[in-house]
Design an enzyme around this catalytic site. Structure first.
Site, PDB file in Angstrom:
ATOM      1  N   CYS A   2       3.643  16.709  50.145  1.00 59.03           N
ATOM      2  CA  CYS A   2       2.477  17.484  50.591  1.00 59.03           C
ATOM      3  C   CYS A   2       2.078  18.456  49.489  1.00 59.03           C
ATOM      4  CB  CYS A   2       2.825  18.281  51.846  1.00 59.03           C
ATOM      5  SG  CYS A   2       3.636  17.291  53.123  1.00 59.03           S
TER       6      CYS A   2
HETATM    7  N1  GLN Z   1       8.866  15.249  54.623  1.00 64.27           N
HETATM    8  C1  GLN Z   1       7.753  16.010  55.105  1.00 64.27           C
HETATM    9  C2  GLN Z   1       6.861  15.235  56.039  1.00 64.27           C
HETATM   10  O1  GLN Z   1       7.083  14.092  56.310  1.00 64.27           O
HETATM   11  C3  GLN Z   1       6.922  16.563  53.960  1.00 64.27           C
HETATM   12  C4  GLN Z   1       6.277  15.457  53.222  1.00 64.27           C
HETATM   13  C5  GLN Z   1       5.649  15.876  51.943  1.00 64.27           C
HETATM   14  O2  GLN Z   1       5.998  16.852  51.283  1.00 64.27           O
HETATM   15  N2  GLN Z   1       4.750  15.045  51.573  1.00 64.27           N
HETATM   16  O3  GLN Z   1       5.913  15.776  56.507  1.00 64.27           O
END
Ligand code: GLN
Length: 231
Positions: A2
């Site tokens: 994210c």
């Molecule tokens: N693992 C977390 C999620 O699935 C954050 C994912 C991310 O950083 N893209 O939301």
């Protein structure tokens, strides 16, 4: 991965941080520039901020940020001196629901996690807002206390060497962040500090935070501490 963004300083509108910048979270939701894992961030978003009484307020969604005309309409009048926002690219196997979008809260802190962690190595807890790895990790960090954030990250990384653990959290007067496996940049402005997964414009004032560090922002003071195990 994210992308997240935090602001600590004079009151600013949520739109001015998330939606208006040329490479802000809105653009990062479909065209991030520095994302190492995942192509886009279309699995949800969250805007968190502290109100005038210091209460954390959140607006979260499991839909792409670019499609939310209601949020775009209201965000210019949501103003705060402490903001934590994120756009989400769900890790495979994780639920896609509003409660899985950062920021998470314990009622005092707002927290976002950019990364991935094996839930099997985290303590089982009923306090997690969602089954998503980030919410379980957030519950652990809240339970340990934010003063222990650096130690908690090093401990989790030792149990899961593949974990990526970029955290961003704030409580109205303090903003903290870690780098462990992904990017983070800082922009110091006369009236506050921005921490963001990637710069939201081409201002030459942006600086990159090295990997495996803890950043603590209190007022205009910024402290950078290497985490144990960093080189
Ligand atoms: N693992 C977390 C999620 O699935 C954050 C994912 C991310 O950083 N893209 O939301």
């Amino acid at each position: 991965m994210c992308r997240h963004l935090g602001w600590l300083g004079a009151p600013r509108s949520v739109a001015s941080l998330m939606l208006d910048p040329p490479q802000g979270l809105l653009v990062q939701s479909y065209a991030p520039r520095r994302q190492k894992h995942g192509l886009m961030n279309a699995d949800g978003w969250g805007a968190g901020f502290f109100d005038g009484s210091g209460v954390p307020r959140r607006w979260r969604s499991d839909k792409p940020l670019w499609g939310d005309a209601s949020f775009a309409s209201v965000a210019p009048v949501l103003s705060s001196g402490c903001v934590v926002t994120a756009v989400r690219s769900a890790t495979i196997g994780m639920p896609i629901e509003p409660s899985a979008s950062a920021p998470f809260t314990d009622g005092r802190w707002l927290l976002s996690h950019n990364g991935v962690v094996d839930r099997a190595i985290l303590p089982l807890t009923a306090a997690a807002e969602s089954a998503v790895d980030s919410a379980v990790l957030a519950a652990m960090i809240f339970a340990r206390g934010m003063d222990m954030l650096g130690d908690t990250i090093v401990e989790v990384a030792a149990l899961d060497p593949n974990a990526r653990l970029n955290i961003l959290a704030a409580n109205g007067s303090r903003m903290v962040a870690t780098t462990w496996g992904d990017t983070l940049s800082m922009l110091r402005q006369p009236d506050g500090v921005v921490l963001a997964s990637e710069p939201y414009d081409d201002d030459p004032g942006w600086s990159d935070i090295p990997d495996r560090h803890l950043v603590t922002v209190t007022g205009a003071d910024v402290e950078l501490t290497p985490l144990k195990g960093s080189v």
